[in-house]
Design a protein around this motif. Structure first.
Motif, PDB file in Angstrom:
ATOM      1  N   ALA A   5      34.955  38.685  39.891  1.00 32.39           N
ATOM      2  CA  ALA A   5      35.302  37.814  41.012  1.00 32.39           C
ATOM      3  C   ALA A   5      35.303  36.356  40.592  1.00 32.39           C
ATOM      4  O   ALA A   5      36.144  35.568  41.045  1.00 32.39           O
ATOM      5  CB  ALA A   5      34.323  38.035  42.168  1.00 32.39           C
ATOM      6  N   ASP A   6      34.366  35.972  39.717  1.00 36.97           N
ATOM      7  CA  ASP A   6      34.322  34.598  39.224  1.00 36.97           C
ATOM      8  C   ASP A   6      35.600  34.252  38.468  1.00 36.97           C
ATOM      9  O   ASP A   6      36.149  33.155  38.606  1.00 36.97           O
ATOM     10  CB  ASP A   6      33.110  34.391  38.313  1.00 36.97           C
ATOM     11  CG  ASP A   6      31.796  34.423  39.081  1.00 36.97           C
ATOM     12  OD1 ASP A   6      31.845  34.430  40.330  1.00 36.97           O
ATOM     13  OD2 ASP A   6      30.740  34.441  38.438  1.00 36.97           O
ATOM     14  N   LEU A   7      36.066  35.191  37.641  1.00 37.39           N
ATOM     15  CA  LEU A   7      37.296  34.958  36.890  1.00 37.39           C
ATOM     16  C   LEU A   7      38.496  34.818  37.822  1.00 37.39           C
ATOM     17  O   LEU A   7      39.365  33.969  37.602  1.00 37.39           O
ATOM     18  CB  LEU A   7      37.541  36.107  35.901  1.00 37.39           C
ATOM     19  CG  LEU A   7      36.585  36.199  34.714  1.00 37.39           C
ATOM     20  CD1 LEU A   7      36.910  37.424  33.870  1.00 37.39           C
ATOM     21  CD2 LEU A   7      36.672  34.942  33.853  1.00 37.39           C
ATOM     22  N   ILE A   8      38.544  35.637  38.849  1.00 39.91           N
ATOM     23  CA  ILE A   8      39.661  35.574  39.794  1.00 39.91           C
ATOM     24  C   ILE A   8      39.664  34.231  40.522  1.00 39.91           C
ATOM     25  O   ILE A   8      40.717  33.590  40.675  1.00 39.91           O
ATOM     26  CB  ILE A   8      39.583  36.738  40.802  1.00 39.91           C
ATOM     27  CG1 ILE A   8      39.824  38.070  40.070  1.00 39.91           C
ATOM     28  CG2 ILE A   8      40.604  36.553  41.924  1.00 39.91           C
ATOM     29  CD1 ILE A   8      39.590  39.294  40.931  1.00 39.91           C
ATOM     30  N   ILE A   9      38.494  33.788  40.959  1.00 36.75           N
ATOM     31  CA  ILE A   9      38.400  32.489  41.637  1.00 36.75           C
ATOM     32  C   ILE A   9      38.861  31.375  40.705  1.00 36.75           C
ATOM     33  O   ILE A   9      39.663  30.502  41.083  1.00 36.75           O
ATOM     34  CB  ILE A   9      36.955  32.234  42.107  1.00 36.75           C
ATOM     35  CG1 ILE A   9      36.580  33.209  43.212  1.00 36.75           C
ATOM     36  CG2 ILE A   9      36.787  30.788  42.589  1.00 36.75           C
ATOM     37  CD1 ILE A   9      35.104  33.184  43.566  1.00 36.75           C
ATOM     38  N   TYR A  10      38.336  31.386  39.485  1.00 30.59           N
ATOM     39  CA  TYR A  10      38.675  30.335  38.532  1.00 30.59           C
ATOM     40  C   TYR A  10      40.177  30.301  38.250  1.00 30.59           C
ATOM     41  O   TYR A  10      40.820  29.234  38.329  1.00 30.59           O
ATOM     42  CB  TYR A  10      37.913  30.525  37.219  1.00 30.59           C
ATOM     43  CG  TYR A  10      38.437  29.646  36.125  1.00 30.59           C
ATOM     44  CD1 TYR A  10      38.178  28.283  36.136  1.00 30.59           C
ATOM     45  CD2 TYR A  10      39.241  30.166  35.105  1.00 30.59           C
ATOM     46  CE1 TYR A  10      38.704  27.449  35.157  1.00 30.59           C
ATOM     47  CE2 TYR A  10      39.756  29.340  34.126  1.00 30.59           C
ATOM     48  CZ  TYR A  10      39.489  27.992  34.143  1.00 30.59           C
ATOM     49  OH  TYR A  10      40.026  27.164  33.189  1.00 30.59           O
ATOM     50  N   LEU A  11      40.751  31.447  37.908  1.00 28.98           N
ATOM     51  CA  LEU A  11      42.164  31.492  37.534  1.00 28.98           C
ATOM     52  C   LEU A  11      43.069  31.152  38.716  1.00 28.98           C
ATOM     53  O   LEU A  11      44.107  30.499  38.540  1.00 28.98           O
ATOM     54  CB  LEU A  11      42.516  32.867  36.974  1.00 28.98           C
ATOM     55  CG  LEU A  11      41.872  33.211  35.627  1.00 28.98           C
ATOM     56  CD1 LEU A  11      42.165  34.652  35.248  1.00 28.98           C
ATOM     57  CD2 LEU A  11      42.365  32.262  34.533  1.00 28.98           C
ATOM     58  N   VAL A  50      36.222  25.660  37.803  1.00 30.10           N
ATOM     59  CA  VAL A  50      34.828  25.838  37.384  1.00 30.10           C
ATOM     60  C   VAL A  50      33.878  25.445  38.508  1.00 30.10           C
ATOM     61  O   VAL A  50      32.906  26.146  38.794  1.00 30.10           O
ATOM     62  CB  VAL A  50      34.529  25.013  36.116  1.00 30.10           C
ATOM     63  CG1 VAL A  50      33.055  25.143  35.735  1.00 30.10           C
ATOM     64  CG2 VAL A  50      35.412  25.454  34.962  1.00 30.10           C
ATOM     65  N   LEU A  51      34.152  24.325  39.150  1.00 32.90           N
ATOM     66  CA  LEU A  51      33.287  23.871  40.238  1.00 32.90           C
ATOM     67  C   LEU A  51      33.303  24.846  41.410  1.00 32.90           C
ATOM     68  O   LEU A  51      32.269  25.081  42.052  1.00 32.90           O
ATOM     69  CB  LEU A  51      33.722  22.481  40.702  1.00 32.90           C
ATOM     70  CG  LEU A  51      33.514  21.337  39.699  1.00 32.90           C
ATOM     71  CD1 LEU A  51      34.118  20.048  40.232  1.00 32.90           C
ATOM     72  CD2 LEU A  51      32.033  21.153  39.389  1.00 32.90           C
ATOM     73  N   ALA A  52      34.455  25.435  41.683  1.00 30.33           N
ATOM     74  CA  ALA A  52      34.539  26.419  42.765  1.00 30.33           C
ATOM     75  C   ALA A  52      33.678  27.638  42.458  1.00 30.33           C
ATOM     76  O   ALA A  52      32.972  28.153  43.330  1.00 30.33           O
ATOM     77  CB  ALA A  52      35.994  26.837  42.983  1.00 30.33           C
ATOM     78  N   VAL A  53      33.736  28.107  41.206  1.00 25.75           N
ATOM     79  CA  VAL A  53      32.902  29.250  40.810  1.00 25.75           C
ATOM     80  C   VAL A  53      31.432  28.889  40.934  1.00 25.75           C
ATOM     81  O   VAL A  53      30.607  29.694  41.387  1.00 25.75           O
ATOM     82  CB  VAL A  53      33.235  29.697  39.373  1.00 25.75           C
ATOM     83  CG1 VAL A  53      32.249  30.760  38.897  1.00 25.75           C
ATOM     84  CG2 VAL A  53      34.652  30.228  39.304  1.00 25.75           C
ATOM     85  N   TRP A  54      31.094  27.682  40.528  1.00 20.15           N
ATOM     86  CA  TRP A  54      29.699  27.225  40.619  1.00 20.15           C
ATOM     87  C   TRP A  54      29.212  27.264  42.070  1.00 20.15           C
ATOM     88  O   TRP A  54      28.118  27.739  42.366  1.00 20.15           O
ATOM     89  CB  TRP A  54      29.586  25.814  40.046  1.00 20.15           C
ATOM     90  CG  TRP A  54      28.177  25.285  39.988  1.00 20.15           C
ATOM     91  CD1 TRP A  54      27.021  26.019  40.030  1.00 20.15           C
ATOM     92  CD2 TRP A  54      27.770  23.919  39.870  1.00 20.15           C
ATOM     93  NE1 TRP A  54      25.922  25.197  39.930  1.00 20.15           N
ATOM     94  CE2 TRP A  54      26.359  23.902  39.835  1.00 20.15           C
ATOM     95  CE3 TRP A  54      28.472  22.724  39.763  1.00 20.15           C
ATOM     96  CZ2 TRP A  54      25.634  22.721  39.715  1.00 20.15           C
ATOM     97  CZ3 TRP A  54      27.750  21.549  39.645  1.00 20.15           C
ATOM     98  CH2 TRP A  54      26.359  21.548  39.620  1.00 20.15           C
ATOM     99  N   LEU A  55      30.036  26.766  42.990  1.00 23.74           N
ATOM    100  CA  LEU A  55      29.650  26.752  44.391  1.00 23.74           C
ATOM    101  C   LEU A  55      29.471  28.165  44.943  1.00 23.74           C
ATOM    102  O   LEU A  55      28.511  28.460  45.643  1.00 23.74           O
ATOM    103  CB  LEU A  55      30.694  25.989  45.214  1.00 23.74           C
ATOM    104  CG  LEU A  55      30.758  24.481  44.983  1.00 23.74           C
ATOM    105  CD1 LEU A  55      31.915  23.877  45.767  1.00 23.74           C
ATOM    106  CD2 LEU A  55      29.442  23.817  45.366  1.00 23.74           C
TER     107      LEU A  55
END
Length: 288
Positions: A5-11, A50-55
């Motif tokens: 899910a983190d990869l999907i958000i980032y990409l 990256v910031l979106a994944v962090w949040l």
């Protein structure tokens, strides 16, 4: 690959942001006055990812900021001195490699140069862009790289800082190949317009993706070798700053290198960076 899910958000954010940033260029072309602003916005998109994944991650398990910084390469790694040495080596080595690529291209007849008359420089001077040409000195390389590295960070924190380590379950070679291909395709909003390959049109996507893959092998090795994103940031900044400067200073006025063969983005450049990436991985493993 850890959390998919983190990869999907980032990409999603990195690619979506790139296309949004390029909308003015698709309306007005690469000669648009909005080009610098669009490029800056495009380069910020991976960092926003990256910031979106962090949040999102913080909402799930509240990671410590220091841990997140270490995982994404914002620190200087386990050995700051070694990282600084690699930063310095990159700052010097890549301009030398670029100069060698231009020299070989000129000898092969696929990069028209004019070192005696400096007609390219004189033309730039006459058109009022002599300030750009004048930065082809050692001091200029240092200064322009610093400025270019600011925007290069926007990409590198995403591609090498965040994405590359998460692809390591594919193995070193697989992670380098996958991250390089993704990085290259991310440039499609520009390369479909012929970016860096005059006259090639949408086909520019293919050679530039190959270029990103071989350059990504070098930048990725730096990231994994040091545990820090900063050598890759400097390497990316050097490329963005030095390539146009060297081209402008040594090229013959009104003539461009063969887009598929000469110069940094042609076959000579691809071979040079490909050999360097392979040699680095063979001589010194990426993970110390």
């Amino acid at each position: 690959m850890r959390n998919k899910a983190d990869l999907i958000i980032y990409l999603t954010i990195a690619f979506g942001g790139a296309w949004l940033a390029a909308i003015p260029l698709w309306n007005q072309g690469l000669q648009s006055a909005s080009l610098p602003l669009s490029l800056a916005a495009l380069q910020v998109a991976p960092t926003l990812g990256v910031l979106a994944v962090w949040l999102v991650t913080a909402l799930r398990r509240a990671p410590a900021a220091r841990q997140w910084a270490r995982l994404t390469g914002l620190t200087f790694g386990d050995s700051p001195r070694r990282t600084i040495r690699y930063v310095a080596a990159t700052w010097v080595g890549i301009p030398v490699l670029i100069a060698a690529v231009i020299a070989v291209s000129a000898l092969l007849g696929v990069f028209p140069t004019d070192l005696s008359g400096l007609s390219g420089y004189r033309q730039a001077f006459a058109q009022g862009t002599h300030a750009t040409a004048a930065v082809g000195t050692l001091t200029g390389i240092v200064v322009t790289t610093l400025f270019a590295s600011v925007t290069a960070f926007g990409e590198e924190w995403g591609w090498r800082g965040f994405l590359l380590p998460r692809l390591l379950p594919l193995g070193y070679g697989g992670a380098i190949l996958a991250s390089g291909l993704i990085w290259g395709l991310w440039h499609a909003p520009l390369t479909l317009l012929g970016w860096n390959y005059p006259g090639l049109g949408p086909w520019a996507v293919l050679p530039f993706t190959a270029f990103c893959t071989v350059v990504g092998a070098v930048l990725g090795w730096l990231r994994l070798r040091t545990g820090s994103v900063w050598p890759a940031v400097i390497g990316h900044g050097v490329l963005n700053a030095v390539v146009p400067t060297m081209y402008l200073v040594v090229s013959a006025a009104g003539r461009l290198p063969d887009p598929l063969l000469g110069g940094v983005f042609g076959a000579v450049g691809l071979l040079a960076f490909g050999v360097l990436g392979w040699a680095l991985a063979r001589v010194r493993p990426a993970v110390p």
